[in-house]
Design an enzyme around this catalytic site. Structure first.
Site, short mmCIF file in Angstrom:
data_model
loop_
_atom_site.label_atom_id
_atom_site.label_comp_id
_atom_site.label_asym_id
_atom_site.label_seq_id
_atom_site.Cartn_x
_atom_site.Cartn_y
_atom_site.Cartn_z
N ARG A 1 -0.23 -9.06 13.40
CA ARG A 1 -0.80 -8.08 12.46
C ARG A 1 -1.64 -8.79 11.40
NH1 ARG A 1 4.62 -5.46 10.72
NH2 ARG A 1 3.39 -4.21 9.27
N ARG B 1 11.18 -0.83 11.01
CA ARG B 1 10.09 -0.60 11.94
C ARG B 1 10.13 -1.62 13.07
NH1 ARG B 1 4.74 0.21 8.31
NH2 ARG B 1 3.89 -1.10 9.96
N LYS C 1 0.83 -1.21 0.00
CA LYS C 1 0.00 0.00 0.00
C LYS C 1 0.87 1.26 0.00
CE LYS C 1 -1.91 -1.26 3.95
NZ LYS C 1 -1.23 -2.53 4.27
N ARG D 1 -10.09 0.06 8.91
CA ARG D 1 -9.58 -1.28 9.22
C ARG D 1 -10.56 -2.10 10.03
NH1 ARG D 1 -3.78 -0.12 8.96
NH2 ARG D 1 -2.55 -1.85 9.66
N ARG E 1 12.15 -4.82 4.68
CA ARG E 1 11.72 -3.42 4.52
C ARG E 1 12.59 -2.47 5.33
NH1 ARG E 1 5.67 -1.60 5.36
NH2 ARG E 1 5.87 -2.84 7.25
P1 AP5 Z 1 4.80 -1.52 1.90
O1 AP5 Z 1 4.34 -0.79 0.70
O2 AP5 Z 1 5.59 -0.77 2.90
O3 AP5 Z 1 3.60 -2.31 2.58
P2 AP5 Z 1 2.26 -1.79 3.25
O4 AP5 Z 1 1.12 -2.43 2.57
O5 AP5 Z 1 2.25 -0.30 3.34
O6 AP5 Z 1 2.41 -2.50 4.67
P3 AP5 Z 1 2.42 -1.95 6.15
O7 AP5 Z 1 3.21 -2.94 6.95
O8 AP5 Z 1 2.80 -0.53 6.23
O9 AP5 Z 1 0.93 -2.11 6.49
P4 AP5 Z 1 0.29 -2.26 7.85
O10 AP5 Z 1 -1.11 -2.16 7.47
O11 AP5 Z 1 0.67 -3.45 8.64
O12 AP5 Z 1 0.94 -1.06 8.70
P5 AP5 Z 1 0.40 0.38 9.07
O13 AP5 Z 1 1.54 1.29 9.04
O14 AP5 Z 1 -0.81 0.72 8.30
O15 AP5 Z 1 5.66 -2.78 1.36
C1 AP5 Z 1 6.26 -3.68 2.27
C2 AP5 Z 1 7.65 -4.09 1.76
O16 AP5 Z 1 7.52 -4.84 0.54
C3 AP5 Z 1 8.55 -2.89 1.41
O17 AP5 Z 1 9.84 -3.22 1.76
C4 AP5 Z 1 8.39 -2.74 -0.12
O18 AP5 Z 1 9.55 -2.20 -0.72
C5 AP5 Z 1 8.16 -4.19 -0.54
N1 AP5 Z 1 7.25 -4.31 -1.70
C6 AP5 Z 1 6.12 -3.58 -1.93
N2 AP5 Z 1 5.50 -4.01 -3.06
C7 AP5 Z 1 6.26 -5.05 -3.54
C8 AP5 Z 1 6.14 -5.91 -4.68
N3 AP5 Z 1 5.11 -5.78 -5.55
N4 AP5 Z 1 7.07 -6.87 -4.87
C9 AP5 Z 1 8.11 -7.01 -3.98
N5 AP5 Z 1 8.28 -6.21 -2.88
C10 AP5 Z 1 7.35 -5.25 -2.67
O19 AP5 Z 1 -0.07 0.16 10.58
C11 AP5 Z 1 0.83 -0.08 11.62
C12 AP5 Z 1 0.09 -0.21 12.94
O20 AP5 Z 1 -0.60 1.01 13.23
C13 AP5 Z 1 -1.01 -1.27 12.98
O21 AP5 Z 1 -0.48 -2.54 13.30
C14 AP5 Z 1 -1.92 -0.71 14.07
O22 AP5 Z 1 -1.39 -0.97 15.35
C15 AP5 Z 1 -1.86 0.77 13.83
N6 AP5 Z 1 -2.91 1.25 12.91
C16 AP5 Z 1 -2.72 1.85 11.71
N7 AP5 Z 1 -3.90 2.15 11.13
C17 AP5 Z 1 -4.86 1.72 11.99
C18 AP5 Z 1 -6.28 1.73 11.95
N8 AP5 Z 1 -6.96 2.25 10.90
N9 AP5 Z 1 -6.95 1.21 12.99
C19 AP5 Z 1 -6.31 0.70 14.07
N10 AP5 Z 1 -4.96 0.64 14.16
C20 AP5 Z 1 -4.24 1.16 13.13
ZN ZN Z 2 2.25 1.06 4.95
#
Ligand code: AP5
Ligand code: ZN
Length: 216
Positions: free
Chosen positions: A171, A160, A13, A88, A127
């Site tokens: 997660r 992270r 994402k 979410r 990552r």
């Molecule tokens: P990346 O693009 O960074 O992945 P992402 O989908 O953004 O994954 P996240 O881990 O950021 O999502 P998340 O939902 O767990 O975390 P968030 O920050 O929202 O890609 C990942 C890796 O793969 C990178 O190294 C990239 O280079 C590589 N890559 C990408 N595409 C690729 C491809 N096609 N091929 C190969 N490699 C690829 O949330 C964190 C925490 O915050 C949650 O756990 C929760 O505690 C809290 N939180 C956030 N939002 C909420 C909410 N709405 N409600 C409640 N808690 C929340």
């Molecule tokens: Zn993300």
């Protein structure tokens, strides 16, 4: 347009968001980035969120809805929203609809980043992120120009705290139990587009482009 990106941790994402944001002139709101910002600034909200995030659980609906509500009202978000990591839960999805409804707006498209669970560990462990901008790299799949350094600012990249095998399991459970049920909510509204997010980064970008511009 208002667009939502939904997908499990590591599905890409945050990697795809900057291009979509630029193409459609949207305001990118990533609740994970906003929460990490609050943690690094040591605000009261950050203190509350830190432990929950570090163990891989979801923070309360109230906290994230508050963040989104405030951001949505900023002038930079007039043209449209690109929501990444929000909503979410069902409560968040319904609340978002009612917040938009009051502004005479709605969600136009929801892009589901679909991946098999077993590929996520490698993505997560490799990552590296630039905290201030939320930009993410991968040591193998998307390396920065200079190892350990952000391409645009020259600042250091970090790992992270929640990017390890144990927290990833939590997660993913949170995703399957609390987030994936809302896909049906959007499927029933006929605005859900499923992207094969296991493809290479540029191919994923291509699929997104097609679902945004052609009405598939
Ligand atoms: P990346 O693009 O960074 O992945 P992402 O989908 O953004 O994954 P996240 O881990 O950021 O999502 P998340 O939902 O767990 O975390 P968030 O920050 O929202 O890609 C990942 C890796 O793969 C990178 O190294 C990239 O280079 C590589 N890559 C990408 N595409 C690729 C491809 N096609 N091929 C190969 N490699 C690829 O949330 C964190 C925490 O915050 C949650 O756990 C929760 O505690 C809290 N939180 C956030 N939002 C909420 C909410 N709405 N409600 C409640 N808690 C929340
Ligand atoms: Zn993300």
């Amino acid at each position: 347009q208002n667009i939502i990106l939904i997908g499990p941790p590591g599905s890409g994402k945050g990697t795809q968001a900057p291009q979509i944001k630029e193409d459609l002139c949207l305001c990118h709101l990533a609740t994970g980035d906003m929460l990490r910002d609050a943690v690094s600034q040591g605000t009261e909200l950050g203190k509350q969120a830190k432990e929950i995030m570090d163990r891989g659980d979801l923070v309360s609906d109230e906290i994230v809805i508050g963040l989104i509500d405030a951001a949505m009202n900023e002038p930079r978000c007039e043209r449209g929203l690109l929501l990444d990591g929000f909503p979410r839960t069902e409560v968040q999805a319904e609340k978002l609809d009612s917040m938009l409804f009051h502004k005479d707006k709605k969600i136009d498209k929801v892009l589901e980043f679909k991946v098999d669970d077993d590929i996520l560990i490698e993505r997560i462990e490799g990552r590296r992120v630039h905290v201030a901008s939320g930009r993410s790299y991968h040591v193998k799949f998307n390396p920065p120009k200079v190892e350990g350094v952000d391409d645009q600012t020259g600042e250091p990249l970090i790992q992270r705290k929640d990017d390890n095998a144990e927290v990833l399991r939590k997660r993913m459970t949170a995703y399957h139990d609390q987030t994936s049920p809302i896909l049906n909510y959007y499927r029933n509204k006929n605005i859900l587009y499923t992207i094969n997010a296991m493809a290479a980064i540029d191919q994923v970008q291509q699929q997104i482009h097609e679902s945004i511009y052609n009405k598939i």
